[in-house]
Structures are given as C-alpha cells and as structure tokens.
Enzyme design. Structure first.
Site, PDB file in Angstrom:
ATOM      1  CB  SER A 194      -1.263   0.235   1.630  1.00 61.53           C
ATOM      2  OG  SER A 194      -1.601   1.293   1.285  1.00 61.53           O
ATOM      3  CE1 TYR A 207      -3.867  -2.333   4.518  1.00 60.02           C
ATOM      4  CE2 TYR A 207      -3.306  -0.512   4.541  1.00 60.02           C
ATOM      5  CZ  TYR A 207      -3.475  -1.734   3.970  1.00 60.02           C
ATOM      6  OH  TYR A 207      -3.074  -1.683   2.490  1.00 60.02           O
TER       7      TYR A 207
END
Length: 324
Positions: A194, A207
C-alpha cells in the site's frame, strides 16, 4: 512603390508560415501519440513473453488482483503456483484458467494452501511451494489485511493479526525461499504494498505500521541480495478497486483524499499490467497513485510541518462533520 510590393509579399509569407504551423502541429502530436501507443503495445507483448516458462508464485491468488495476475501470467506461459486460504476456490480458479486458455501453450497451475495469519503453518507451505518445480523465478507478495479505526480502539490481538498477515507472513515466505534463489543466483521478489507503506493517514495506525515495516524489510533485502543476482521490487498503490472509475467520494476531509477508494483507485488489470512491466524492467520502486497522493509523499519528506497541519485539520473537519 517598392514598399507597396513588399508588404503583400510579407503578408503572404506570414500567412503561409502560419498555415504550415497549424497543419504541422497536429500531425506531430498524432505521430508522437501513435509512436508511444505502439511502443506501449510492443513492450506489453514483450513483457508477457518474458514470463514464459518462468515459475511464478502468487500469494492471495483469490483476490481481485491475484486473479488478474493469474490470468495474465497463465496466458503468458508461466508455470504458476497459486496460493490462497480456500482450497475449493483455488480449484475453481485453476479450472477457469484451464477453460479459458490453450492447453498446448500453457501449464496447469499448481495449488498451495497458504495463510499468512497462521505462522505455524508457514514452514510446511514453503516446503510445498519449493517442491512444486524445485525452483522459483518470481514471487508476487499480494496478501493484505486492513483495519480502519482510531488507534486506542484497536486491540493488541488485532494488531498482532495484522502484523502476521502484512509483515511476518511475507517476510517468512521471503526468507524461506531465499536459499533456493541464492543457490541459483537468480530470482525476483515483488511486493505489492500500500502507499501507506510510505505515507500514513489517520485511523489506520496498525495497518500503516505493518505496511511501513514490510516496505523497510524489502528495501533492506534489495541491497543484501543484489550481489546474488536477485531483484527486489515494491509497487505501492493507493487502492485496488473493481474499477478505476467510480462515484465521487462523499467524504470532504482533506486527509481522506489521500486514501479514497473511489474514484482514485486503480483497477486490477491496470495493476497487473504495471506488475508485468516492473518485472520486465526490474524497476526497484513504483508508485501507482493519482497526483495528490504522490504530492503528499513529497510534502511529508520536504515539508513535514505543513503536511501534519493539513492532516490534523482534516481530522478535525471530519470530527466536526460527524457531530453535526
């Protein structure tokens, strides 16, 4: 008299030059666009051919991006090893690939159960992956687990689960196959990560932390294994969606624009094409994102105070909007 003659001549010369320019510029633009289009098509074809007969591992092959990559590499003639948590769905994917391709130029995929969240099962899964063909050429680390919540509301159990899936799982697999790649002095590890591995936004603390960690690991690993002929690439995206275009985002906060699912997401086929290109060119780092997130990365590096002020203001605006 002479002046009266020269003026029309000058006028016609200017008019002729202007007409030539008007006609020439569109032709140059069209030729340039055509050249780049043909170049992209040719490079795309060459990239797909470059995976023929290569042993390619795809983790989380059941995700949207995983299935897209499986289709592209299967048609390209790769020897696929598809990994996932659900054996029945893996079999369905393998059947779909077989039914949509020419069996004379493709290889039936091999299937391996792999769950990054279950670290105890990893050694057995790694051994099975290595036994499939006896060697590996490419591994695409595609798995990811997401949580969106204020930091104080996320339990340590969830923190550990995310770290297992997003960090310890990929790292364990990478370490497990390195000896094989080093002995052959070849291989390519590609991490699909990501953009939050480089840029964190609020309410995704765990995350983002896992993505930062795995990004750092592969960055370090790249330098360590280069002498063995092993390539390491990272592709950072803002969001993999079903379609790159979608309905406008309803959130009005500033920071939400840095990680909005729609319309700023990238489609699986676009991400798969970038993966193939990255493998072919052996690029070390790629960012797939619109201009705003890319600008935010630079702002975070060069103007941190400004970046933090914008992010903080965005959170306050979101909180006020939620209370109204």
């Amino acid at each position: 008299m002479d002046s009266n003659v020269t003026e029309p001549e000058s006028f016609w010369e200017m008019d002729s030059t202007w007409t030539t320019t008007v006609l020439l510029v569109p032709c140059v633009v069209l030729l340039t666009a055509g050249f780049f289009y043909l170049y992209g098509v040719i490079m795309g074809l060459l990239s797909k051919k470059s995976v023929r007969n290569k042993v390619v591992v795809i983790t989380d092959a059941l995700s949207g991006l995983g299935k897209e990559c499986a289709g592209v590499f299967h048609k390209g003639g790769a020897r696929l090893i598809l990994c996932g948590k659900n054996w029945e769905k893996l079999e369905e994917l393998a059947d779909d690939l077989a039914n949509s391709s020419d069996p004379t130029v493709t290889f039936p995929p091999k299937l391996v159960l792999l769950d990054f969240g279950d670290t105890d099962s990893m050694p057995e899964a790694i051994a099975e992956i290595l036994d499939c063909y006896g060697c590996l050429d490419i591994i695409i680390f595609n798995s990811s687990m997401k949580v969106k919540a204020p930091a104080q509301t996320v339990s340590l159990e969830v923190d550990k689960l995310l770290m297992d899936n997003n960090y310890f799982g990929p790292v364990t697999l990478a370490k497990g196959v390195l000896a094989s790649m080093i002995s052959r002095r070849s291989g390519h590890l590609l991490l699909v990560n990501s953009i939050q591995g480089r840029l964190a936004v609020p309410f995704r603390s765990t995350y983002a932390a896992s993505k930062h960690a795995v990004q750092a690991f592969f960055d370090c690993l790249r330098a360590e294994v280069e002498e063995y002929g092993i390539s390491v690439s990272t592709i950072s995206h803002n969001f993999i969606s079903c379609s790159a275009s979608g309905a406008p985002a309803t959130s009005k906060s500033l920071w939400s624009l840095l990680y909005t699912k729609k319309p700023l997401g990238v489609s699986p086929d676009e991400a798969a094409a970038e993966i193939v290109k990255t493998l072919n060119n052996k690029r070390k780092e790629v960012v797939i994102a619109p201009s705003l997130p890319k600008m935010a990365i630079y702002a975070r590096s060069f103007f941190p105070n400004v970046f933090f002020a914008v992010i903080g203001a965005g959170v306050k605006n979101a909180t006020i909007a939620a209370e109204m």
